[in-house]
Write an enzyme that holds these catalytic residues in place. Structure first.
Site, PDB file in Angstrom:
ATOM      1  CD  GLU A 220      64.120 -75.971 -73.271  1.00 46.15           C
ATOM      2  OE1 GLU A 220      62.950 -76.424 -73.296  1.00 46.15           O
ATOM      3  OE2 GLU A 220      65.133 -76.702 -73.302  1.00 46.15           O
TER       4      GLU A 220
ATOM      5  CD  GLU B 221      57.524 -78.100 -73.016  1.00 42.70           C
ATOM      6  OE1 GLU B 221      58.309 -78.824 -73.666  1.00 42.70           O
ATOM      7  OE2 GLU B 221      57.875 -77.456 -72.001  1.00 42.70           O
TER       8      GLU B 221
END
Length: 323
Positions: free
Chosen positions: A134, A139
């Site tokens: 990932e 974020e």
């Protein structure tokens, strides 16, 4: 021999200039065609967020997705109380990718609001995670204004972080690495206070570029007034961009093994594995409600600016890479 000599010289010149390794534009998702490259994920949130991801028809009916000739936007429900989770949108790219350059021009993103967890990232799938890896490009949670970039992998991948403009917070990308918070992965925080949420919106947004090769993953952030000309002209040359915010290399990671084919994801979730876990450690948020879920459920207007406004998402590949 004389006839093919010019051709041989041309090929030699191209190799010496690195032209055969130049990036070529593959996808350009923008405006009214943006959604042509994506599907709507409307299953339970894999990160256990207090969210209800809507189908395309439901999201459109509720006005949570909109597009013009030049921009695409996606937002969350900011009108209704949400005892079962707040309505939102999560997009998955239809295509999967193996290496390349991925560029998001974002004019605005969800503001730094208690309860929110917006992200632009890539992964293989829930069934194969973390074996296929990932990559978190944009974020953060709650009142963060500094972007958090990270990799999450199975055991055996770590980084040095050398060559990053940002701050290296953790170096082991393994989700269960000893001495790190569970699923911290290897993380690097941006050096810019305008790289996420309210801070990003204050400067009119900018461009994030993630380069994934067989030996490294690098992430650059360019504020609106400093986007490289070569990138604007769709002839990107990352070697000329200077120090990336995050340089995920060194330290002993086999990128060919740690990362499989990836799907691009854009979403806004609430609370969940990260944001709920740190609710009480954020003084601003803790003062608002006893829990993250309580606040998100009962304060719809707090999320009226939880909107992604995207100018484009482009993907570039080099010759002979597997797209």
């Amino acid at each position: 021999m004389r006839d093919i000599l010019p051709v041989l010289l041309l090929i030699e010149g191209l190799f010496s200039q690195g032209a055969l390794g130049a990036y070529t534009l593959v996808d350009n998702f923008a405006g009214t065609s943006f959604l042509s490259g994506f599907t709507f994920f409307n299953e339970p949130d894999p990160t256990h967020g207090f969210v209800r991801y809507l189908s395309q028809s439901d999201a459109t009916a509720q006005g949570l997705v909109k597009s013009t000739t030049s921009q695409f936007s996606m937002t969350v429900d900011s009108k209704n109380k949400a005892p079962d989770g707040r309505a939102s949108v999560r997009l998955h790219s239809k295509k999967t990718y193996m290496k390349g350059l991925f560029v998001l021009d974002v004019e605005a993103m969800p503001t730094s609001t208690c309860g929110t967890w917006p992200s632009f990232w890539t992964w293989g799938s829930e069934k194969t995670w973390p074996e296929e890896g990932e990559i978190d490009i944009i974020e953060g949670v709650h009142t963060n204004t500094v972007n958090a970039m990270s990799l999450h992998t199975a055991d055996g991948c770590s980084i040095s972080g050398i060559g990053s403009a940002g701050t290296v917070n953790t170096k082991n990308c393994f989700i269960n690495a000893p001495g790190q918070i569970s699923n911290a992965g290897c993380g690097i925080g941006s050096s810019s206070p305008f790289s996420f949420g309210t801070g990003l919106n204050a400067i009119g947004g900018g461009v994030y570029a993630m380069e994934w090769t067989s030996t490294s993953i690098k992430i650059w952030f360019f504020p609106r007034d400093s986007i490289p000309v070569d990138l604007k002209n769709n002839i990107p040359n990352p070697a000329s961009w200077g120090t990336p915010q995050a340089n995920f290399e060194g330290g002993g990671c086999n990128y060919e093994k740690a990362f499989g084919r990836q799907r691009l994801v854009i979403n806004t979730t609430f609370c969940g594995d990260w944001a709920a876990a740190v609710w009480t450690s954020n003084p601003t948020c803790k003062a608002l409600a006893a829990s993250c879920n309580d606040y998100v459920a009962n304060n719809p207007t707090a999320f009226r600016n939880s909107t992604w406004t995207i100018n484009y998402l482009k993907t570039f590949q080099q010759p002979y890479t597997n797209i």
